[in-house]
Motif scaffolding. Structure first.
Motif, PDB file in Angstrom:
ATOM      1  N   PRO A  14     -34.084 -37.482  21.816  1.00 11.60           N
ATOM      2  CA  PRO A  14     -33.884 -38.840  22.410  1.00 11.60           C
ATOM      3  C   PRO A  14     -33.517 -39.552  21.470  1.00 11.60           C
ATOM      4  N   PHE A  15     -32.483 -40.549  21.830  1.00  9.72           N
ATOM      5  CA  PHE A  15     -31.989 -41.836  21.116  1.00  9.72           C
ATOM      6  C   PHE A  15     -32.543 -43.019  21.860  1.00  9.72           C
ATOM      7  N   THR A  16     -33.771 -43.527  21.348  1.00 13.40           N
ATOM      8  CA  THR A  16     -34.630 -44.566  22.091  1.00 13.40           C
ATOM      9  C   THR A  16     -34.163 -46.214  21.535  1.00 13.40           C
ATOM     10  N   GLU A  17     -34.813 -46.790  22.347  1.00 17.77           N
ATOM     11  CA  GLU A  17     -34.530 -48.210  22.146  1.00 17.77           C
ATOM     12  C   GLU A  17     -35.196 -48.726  20.639  1.00 17.77           C
ATOM     13  N   SER A  18     -36.437 -48.097  20.329  1.00 20.21           N
ATOM     14  CA  SER A  18     -37.130 -48.292  19.083  1.00 20.21           C
ATOM     15  C   SER A  18     -36.460 -47.618  17.860  1.00 20.21           C
ATOM     16  N   PRO A  19     -35.915 -48.272  16.855  1.00 19.89           N
ATOM     17  CA  PRO A  19     -35.215 -47.347  15.578  1.00 19.89           C
ATOM     18  C   PRO A  19     -36.363 -46.604  15.020  1.00 19.89           C
ATOM     19  N   ALA A  20     -37.588 -46.962  14.939  1.00 18.19           N
ATOM     20  CA  ALA A  20     -38.616 -46.228  14.276  1.00 18.19           C
ATOM     21  C   ALA A  20     -39.020 -44.992  14.892  1.00 18.19           C
ATOM     22  N   LYS A  21     -38.639 -44.840  16.284  1.00 16.56           N
ATOM     23  CA  LYS A  21     -39.148 -43.613  17.291  1.00 16.56           C
ATOM     24  C   LYS A  21     -37.853 -42.897  17.422  1.00 16.56           C
ATOM     25  N   SER A  22     -36.600 -43.311  17.189  1.00 23.90           N
ATOM     26  CA  SER A  22     -35.389 -42.641  17.777  1.00 23.90           C
ATOM     27  C   SER A  22     -34.761 -41.636  16.782  1.00 23.90           C
ATOM     28  N   TYR A  23     -34.249 -40.489  17.270  1.00 26.94           N
ATOM     29  CA  TYR A  23     -33.355 -39.806  16.652  1.00 26.94           C
ATOM     30  C   TYR A  23     -31.913 -40.341  16.307  1.00 26.94           C
ATOM     31  N   THR A  24     -30.948 -39.794  15.379  1.00 26.44           N
ATOM     32  CA  THR A  24     -29.681 -40.441  15.425  1.00 26.44           C
ATOM     33  C   THR A  24     -28.877 -39.865  16.601  1.00 26.44           C
ATOM     34  N   MET A  25     -27.668 -40.369  16.883  1.00 27.86           N
ATOM     35  CA  MET A  25     -26.928 -39.669  17.854  1.00 27.86           C
ATOM     36  C   MET A  25     -26.487 -38.551  17.481  1.00 27.86           C
ATOM     37  N   PRO A  26     -26.464 -37.616  18.388  1.00 30.85           N
ATOM     38  CA  PRO A  26     -26.034 -36.309  18.420  1.00 30.85           C
ATOM     39  C   PRO A  26     -24.565 -36.026  17.411  1.00 30.85           C
ATOM     40  N   ALA A  27     -24.435 -34.889  16.883  1.00 29.70           N
ATOM     41  CA  ALA A  27     -23.404 -34.845  15.907  1.00 29.70           C
ATOM     42  C   ALA A  27     -22.040 -34.830  16.712  1.00 29.70           C
ATOM     43  N   SER A 334     -18.124 -35.631   3.105  1.00 25.08           N
ATOM     44  CA  SER A 334     -19.238 -34.653   2.993  1.00 25.08           C
ATOM     45  C   SER A 334     -20.040 -34.769   4.016  1.00 25.08           C
ATOM     46  N   VAL A 335     -20.338 -35.972   4.929  1.00 24.53           N
ATOM     47  CA  VAL A 335     -21.159 -36.082   6.010  1.00 24.53           C
ATOM     48  C   VAL A 335     -20.159 -35.420   7.079  1.00 24.53           C
ATOM     49  N   GLN A 336     -19.137 -35.810   7.369  1.00 23.17           N
ATOM     50  CA  GLN A 336     -18.211 -35.311   8.191  1.00 23.17           C
ATOM     51  C   GLN A 336     -18.149 -33.713   8.374  1.00 23.17           C
ATOM     52  N   LYS A 337     -17.963 -33.164   7.186  1.00 22.51           N
ATOM     53  CA  LYS A 337     -18.115 -31.656   7.414  1.00 22.51           C
ATOM     54  C   LYS A 337     -19.526 -31.235   7.606  1.00 22.51           C
ATOM     55  N   GLY A 338     -20.509 -31.887   7.284  1.00 20.89           N
ATOM     56  CA  GLY A 338     -21.955 -31.401   7.252  1.00 20.89           C
ATOM     57  C   GLY A 338     -22.153 -31.843   8.935  1.00 20.89           C
ATOM     58  N   LEU A 339     -21.543 -32.698   9.776  1.00 16.53           N
ATOM     59  CA  LEU A 339     -21.749 -32.832  11.088  1.00 16.53           C
ATOM     60  C   LEU A 339     -21.490 -31.855  11.900  1.00 16.53           C
ATOM     61  N   LYS A 340     -20.437 -30.946  11.555  1.00 16.19           N
ATOM     62  CA  LYS A 340     -19.883 -29.915  12.247  1.00 16.19           C
ATOM     63  C   LYS A 340     -20.848 -28.566  11.876  1.00 16.19           C
ATOM     64  N   SER A 341     -21.582 -28.612  11.113  1.00 17.81           N
ATOM     65  CA  SER A 341     -22.513 -27.327  10.888  1.00 17.81           C
ATOM     66  C   SER A 341     -23.328 -27.065  11.883  1.00 17.81           C
ATOM     67  N   ARG A 342     -23.388 -25.701  12.248  1.00 18.36           N
ATOM     68  CA  ARG A 342     -24.317 -25.341  13.252  1.00 18.36           C
ATOM     69  C   ARG A 342     -25.653 -25.617  12.859  1.00 18.36           C
ATOM     70  N   GLY A 343     -26.067 -25.901  11.603  1.00 19.14           N
ATOM     71  CA  GLY A 343     -27.366 -25.887  11.230  1.00 19.14           C
ATOM     72  C   GLY A 343     -27.732 -27.394  11.190  1.00 19.14           C
ATOM     73  N   TYR A 344     -27.226 -28.264  11.873  1.00 25.56           N
ATOM     74  CA  TYR A 344     -27.271 -29.921  12.012  1.00 25.56           C
ATOM     75  C   TYR A 344     -26.963 -30.474  13.354  1.00 25.56           C
ATOM     76  N   ASN A 345     -27.665 -31.039  14.145  1.00 23.52           N
ATOM     77  CA  ASN A 345     -27.465 -31.893  15.214  1.00 23.52           C
ATOM     78  C   ASN A 345     -27.985 -33.588  15.131  1.00 23.52           C
ATOM     79  N   GLN A 346     -29.123 -33.782  14.552  1.00 21.69           N
ATOM     80  CA  GLN A 346     -29.664 -35.064  14.758  1.00 21.69           C
ATOM     81  C   GLN A 346     -30.533 -35.189  13.510  1.00 21.69           C
ATOM     82  N   GLY A 347     -30.708 -36.366  13.046  1.00 22.92           N
ATOM     83  CA  GLY A 347     -31.770 -36.767  11.941  1.00 22.92           C
ATOM     84  C   GLY A 347     -32.622 -37.920  12.541  1.00 22.92           C
ATOM     85  N   ARG A 348     -33.627 -38.471  11.932  1.00 27.04           N
ATOM     86  CA  ARG A 348     -34.352 -39.520  12.238  1.00 27.04           C
ATOM     87  C   ARG A 348     -33.886 -40.838  11.308  1.00 27.04           C
TER      88      ARG A 348
END
Length: 395
Positions: A14-27, A334-348
């Motif tokens: 989930p992407f939540t109201e609280s930045p301390a609890k939220s995950y980032t937007m999906p890739a 580099s981030v743009q390339k990594g966002l398309k990786s099947r090994g990544y979707n979201q961070g914290r």
């Protein structure tokens, strides 16, 4: 109509109201063509877009053009001194009227010579006197909103948009604090960069200094990182530090100016950043212009006391162009390339209670603006709360 890519998908946190609890937007928000297309109408056609500087519009007839995605518009200084904005298209057959920037006595279409004044009124249209029922008033240029702040000129395609000053309350005062001479600045140069990255990756990168110690050693030598703080407010966020650690940094050498500080920067929704470096008065804008889901054109415009920079300001401009920008561009590509990786979707988001120089709460602030503008549903908790709320109440 609901766009499926905007909803919480299997595997999404989930992407939540609280930045301390939220995950980032999906890739997928950084490369999906459907989201890119939706951003045009949901974000850019209804937001304030940087178009130029008042020094480029110094006298009647001076104009600048800009494209809000595929919508070409221009701003012109009218004879009464007011700024007017219009869609840059002739009302006869759709030819674009003006290009670049410059000065003209009358706005004349290069195709069939229909001519307009600076109020957008059709003044001359050859041979139309032989058309029964032809009324020039039916063919005036279509207007866009225009506002000015600290010499920066903004346009908005939404004629009902909330005024810029109301959306960015406090921004002008902050800029004037760090550059008291902002009204005396004039355009000096534009530097352009073609970046293989989504525009939002570039904004994310600007909004945190968690990466500065590892990626920007000269910047860290220039800026007092212990006093560097990010603060969010409405459609903007500020990123400023106190007195510079040294005037002899590895970034460039300078003498203290009217205000003793190390760096001041602002993000202005949706795609503009504003920079002020220490030393002699200066202000620059770095605009991230989407050019496809995976590409961005950046324009950095510099405004200084005179069109020709002093040695100190030239060193600051060279540092920005030849050192800091290439460092950031490499990271973002580099981030743009990594966002398309099947090994990544979201961070914290890395957020601490002190909201220190390492905190990424301003990144969350920006991503929240994106999520809200797109109408994305990425937080199942808030959706459940809304569904459970009694009729006629808010969640």
């Amino acid at each position: 109509m609901t766009v499926p890519v905007l909803n919480l998908s299997p595997g999404d946190a989930p992407f939540t109201e609280s930045p301390a609890k939220s995950y980032t937007m999906p890739a997928r928000f950084y490369f999906d063509p459907a989201i890119y297309e939706l951003e045009k109408s949901a974000i850019f056609y209804r937001s304030w877009w940087y178009a130029g500087h008042k020094s480029q519009l110094a006298s009647p007839g001076c104009f600048v053009t800009t494209k809000v995605h595929d919508q070409n518009v221009f701003v012109v200084r009218a004879r009464d001194g007011e700024l007017k904005g219009f869609y840059n298209v002739c009302q006869h057959r759709g030819h674009e009227l003006l290009s670049g920037s410059g000065r003209t006595n009358v706005i004349t279409c290069p195709y069939h010579a229909w001519a307009y004044d600076f109020e957008g009124t059709l003044r001359s249209a050859r041979h139309t006197d032989r058309i029964k029922g032809f009324k020039a008033c039916d063919f005036a240029l279509k207007p866009v909103r225009v506002e000015e702040m600290c010499g920066l000129v903004f346009v908005n395609l939404d004629m009902d948009a909330t005024p810029f000053a109301e959306q960015a309350t406090g921004l002008e005062a902050e800029i004037r604090r760090y550059c008291p001479a902002v009204d005396d600045m004039v355009f000096a140069q534009r530097d352009t960069y073609d970046v293989a990255s989504n525009w939002k990756v570039l904004i994310d990168n600007f909004l945190e200094c968690y990466h500065c110690h590892t990626a920007h050693k000269d910047f860290v030598d220039l800026v007092d990182m212990e006093s560097y703080r990010s603060r969010t407010c409405g459609i903007y966020s500020s990123h400023c530090s106190g007195a510079a650690r040294t005037t002899q940094s590895s970034a460039y050498v300078f003498e203290k100016g009217d205000v003793d500080f190390g760096y001041a920067g602002w993000f202005v929704w949706p795609n503009l950043t504003i920079w002020i470096y220490p030393g002699e008065p200066n202000i620059s804008t770095l605009q991230m212009i989407p050019d496809g889901p995976d590409r961005t054109i950046e324009h950095q415009d510099w405004f200084i006391p005179t069109p020709t920079p002093s040695a100190q300001l030239r060193d600051a401009m060279v540092y920005q162009k030849d050192v800091l920008q290439p460092e950031d561009i490499a990271l973002c590509e580099s981030v743009q390339k990594g966002l398309k990786s099947r090994g990544y979707n979201q961070g914290r988001f890395v957020v601490d209670e002190e909201l220190s120089e390492l905190s990424e709460h301003a990144v969350h602030h920006f991503q929240k603006l994106v999520v809200e503008a797109l109408g994305a549903d990425l937080d199942p908790a808030s959706a459940s709360a809304a569904a459970a709320a009694p009729a006629g109440t808010g969640a």
